[in-house]
Design a protein around this motif. Structure first.
Motif, PDB file in Angstrom:
ATOM      1  N   GLU A   1       6.055  10.217  -5.406  1.00 46.31           N
ATOM      2  CA  GLU A   1       5.148   9.626  -6.350  1.00 46.31           C
ATOM      3  C   GLU A   1       5.152   9.761  -7.659  1.00 46.31           C
ATOM      4  O   GLU A   1       5.651  11.034  -8.105  1.00 46.31           O
TER       5      GLU A   1
ATOM      6  N   GLN B   1       0.898  -1.185   0.048  1.00 43.72           N
ATOM      7  CA  GLN B   1      -0.158   0.125  -0.208  1.00 43.72           C
ATOM      8  C   GLN B   1       0.778   1.439   0.173  1.00 43.72           C
ATOM      9  O   GLN B   1       0.409   2.371  -0.451  1.00 43.72           O
TER      10      GLN B   1
ATOM     11  N   LYS C   1      -1.781   4.951 -13.719  1.00 47.65           N
ATOM     12  CA  LYS C   1      -1.121   4.184 -12.707  1.00 47.65           C
ATOM     13  C   LYS C   1      -0.222   5.188 -11.994  1.00 47.65           C
ATOM     14  O   LYS C   1       0.699   5.619 -12.506  1.00 47.65           O
ATOM     15  N   ARG C   2      -0.219   4.790 -10.625  1.00 47.82           N
ATOM     16  CA  ARG C   2       0.713   5.666  -9.833  1.00 47.82           C
ATOM     17  C   ARG C   2       1.474   4.733  -8.965  1.00 47.82           C
ATOM     18  O   ARG C   2       1.064   3.710  -8.721  1.00 47.82           O
TER      19      ARG C   2
ATOM     20  N   HIS D   1       1.957   1.332  -4.003  1.00 45.51           N
ATOM     21  CA  HIS D   1       0.770   1.539  -4.998  1.00 45.51           C
ATOM     22  C   HIS D   1      -0.335   2.524  -4.119  1.00 45.51           C
ATOM     23  O   HIS D   1      -1.062   2.218  -3.382  1.00 45.51           O
ATOM     24  N   PRO D   2      -0.363   3.829  -4.268  1.00 46.37           N
ATOM     25  CA  PRO D   2      -1.117   4.845  -3.691  1.00 46.37           C
ATOM     26  C   PRO D   2      -2.571   4.493  -4.213  1.00 46.37           C
ATOM     27  O   PRO D   2      -3.392   4.791  -3.331  1.00 46.37           O
ATOM     28  N   ASP D   3      -2.844   3.821  -5.253  1.00 47.11           N
ATOM     29  CA  ASP D   3      -4.181   3.478  -5.495  1.00 47.11           C
ATOM     30  C   ASP D   3      -4.348   2.195  -5.426  1.00 47.11           C
ATOM     31  O   ASP D   3      -4.685   1.083  -6.221  1.00 47.11           O
ATOM     32  N   TRP D   4      -3.994   1.423  -4.231  1.00 51.69           N
ATOM     33  CA  TRP D   4      -4.094   0.022  -3.908  1.00 51.69           C
ATOM     34  C   TRP D   4      -5.393  -0.366  -4.102  1.00 51.69           C
ATOM     35  O   TRP D   4      -5.489  -1.702  -4.530  1.00 51.69           O
ATOM     36  N   ASP D   5      -6.516   0.288  -3.498  1.00 51.77           N
ATOM     37  CA  ASP D   5      -7.640  -0.503  -3.764  1.00 51.77           C
ATOM     38  C   ASP D   5      -8.093  -0.783  -5.116  1.00 51.77           C
ATOM     39  O   ASP D   5      -8.625  -1.742  -5.434  1.00 51.77           O
ATOM     40  N   GLU D   6      -7.782   0.075  -6.023  1.00 50.33           N
ATOM     41  CA  GLU D   6      -8.149  -0.169  -7.489  1.00 50.33           C
ATOM     42  C   GLU D   6      -7.180  -1.107  -8.063  1.00 50.33           C
ATOM     43  O   GLU D   6      -7.361  -2.197  -8.680  1.00 50.33           O
TER      44      GLU D   6
END
Length: 287
Positions: free
Chosen positions: A242, A172, A233-234, A175-180
Motif C-alpha cells: 500500500e 478494489q 489517495k491510496r 484502490h483500497p479506498d474504492w468506495d470513495e
C-alpha cells in the motif's frame, strides 16, 4: 437508448435529488407530522428561496425560462450546495446554446501538445498524468504506469480511469479506498455531463458503465458531482504494497477540460521509499 436520455439531466432532476437530501431541521424548519417525501417539500424550498410555489414547481418541471443569478444563488444556499455543486446547478440552468467541442478520447485525435507530454516526464519522483473530464488518461510518466496501470500496454479505450474503477475485476485491490474513488469518479462524469450533455463519447461511456456496473448505476442516480482538486489517495501495488499519497491537480492552459494530476509522498515516508523503489526500474523492467 435509455441511458442516452438519462445523461441529459434537467435542472428539475437535480433540484429534486438535492432537496431530498436536506431535512427541515437542517434549514431551521419545524418537522411536524408524517412526511410523504424525503427531505424538503417543494413549497418549503420555495419559501426558503423567496419564490412562489408555482414558480418553483415550474423550475422543477422545466417550464421556467433561465432563472436569474439571484434565484440560482438562493437555491444553492437553501440546498446547501458546495462550489462544484453550484457550478453544476448553473450548467443545468444555463445550457450552452452552441455545440461545445468535447475533448476527443484517446485514439480519436486527441490534440495534446508534445511539450505537455515532456512536462509529465519532468516529475521523476512522483506519479503524474494528464486526464480529461471523461477520465481518459492522455499522458503519463513512468511512475504512474508502474503504480496505477500499465498504460503503454493498454488499448487506447482502456486508458480510462472510470472504466478501470468500475469494470476492472482487480480495481478494489488496486484502490483500497474504492468506495470513495467510485463516488468521486461518478461525480466527475456528472460535472462533464452538465457541461456537455450531448458529448457522444461521454454518452457511450456512461451507457457502457451503466450496463457493466450496478454500483455505477446507483451512484449515477444519486446526482453527486465532484471537481477533482486535491486530497489523499491510496494505491495497492503487488510488490511494494500500500502506498499512501497526496494529489494536486492543475488546469492545463489552453485546454479547458484537461488536468495535470501529480501524486506526492511525504518526505521520509514508506510511500516515498516505495516510489523510489519503483522508480529505480526502467520502463521495460518494471516489477
Amino acid at each position: 437508448m435509455a441511458e442516452t436520455i438519462r445523461i441529459v439531466n434537467s435542472l428539475g432532476d437535480y433540484l429534486r435529488a438535492r432537496r431530498a437530501l436536506v431535512s427541515p431541521a437542517d434549514v431551521g424548519l419545524p418537522t411536524t407530522g408524517r412526511r410523504r417525501v424525503p427531505g424538503l417539500r417543494r413549497e418549503e424550498v420555495a419559501e426558503l428561496v423567496g419564490l412562489s410555489t408555482d414558480y418553483y414547481v415550474r423550475l422543477e418541471q422545466g417550464r421556467a425560462d433561465r432563472p436569474s443569478d439571484e434565484v440560482l444563488d438562493a437555491l444553492g444556499r437553501a440546498l446547501g450546495l458546495g462550489s462544484a455543486e453550484r457550478a453544476h446547478l448553473y450548467d443545468l440552468a444555463r445550457p450552452r446554446r452552441r455545440v461545445v467541442a468535447a475533448p476527443a478520447g484517446p485514439g480519436r485525435g486527441e490534440a495534446l501538445r508534445p511539450a505537455l507530454r515532456q512536462v509529465v516526464e519532468t516529475f521523476p519522483n512522483s506519479p503524474a498524468m494528464i486526464m480529461n473530464d471523461r477520465n481518459d488518461v492522455l499522458a503519463w510518466n513512468h511512475l504512474a504506469a508502474a503504480l496505477i496501470a500499465d498504460f503503454p500496454q493498454l488499448p487506447a479505450r482502456e486508458r480510462n480511469m472510470a472504466r478501470r474503477i468500475f469494470l476492472d475485476p482487480e480495481a478494489q485491490l488496486i484502490h483500497p479506498d474504492w468506495d470513495e474513488a467510485a463516488r468521486t469518479t461518478v461525480g466527475i462524469l456528472r460535472m462533464a455531463a452538465g457541461r456537455r450533455p450531448h458529448d457522444p463519447e461521454l454518452v457511450r461511456l456512461v451507457g457502457e458503465l451503466s450496463l457493466g456496473s450496478e454500483t455505477f448505476r446507483k451512484l449515477w442516480a444519486g446526482h453527486h458531482v465532484h471537481e477533482k482538486t486535491h486530497g489523499p489517495k491510496r494505491f495497492r501495488h503487488p510488490v511494494v504494497g500500500e502506498v499512501a499519497l497526496s494529489y494536486e491537480t492543475f488546469q492545463v492552459p489552453g485546454a479547458a477540460h484537461h488536468l495535470l494530476v501529480v501524486y506526492t509522498a511525504a518526505p521520509g515516508s514508506p510511500a516515498e521509499e516505495a516510489l523510489n523503489f519503483l522508480g529505480s526500474f526502467t520502463p521495460s523492467s518494471t516489477p
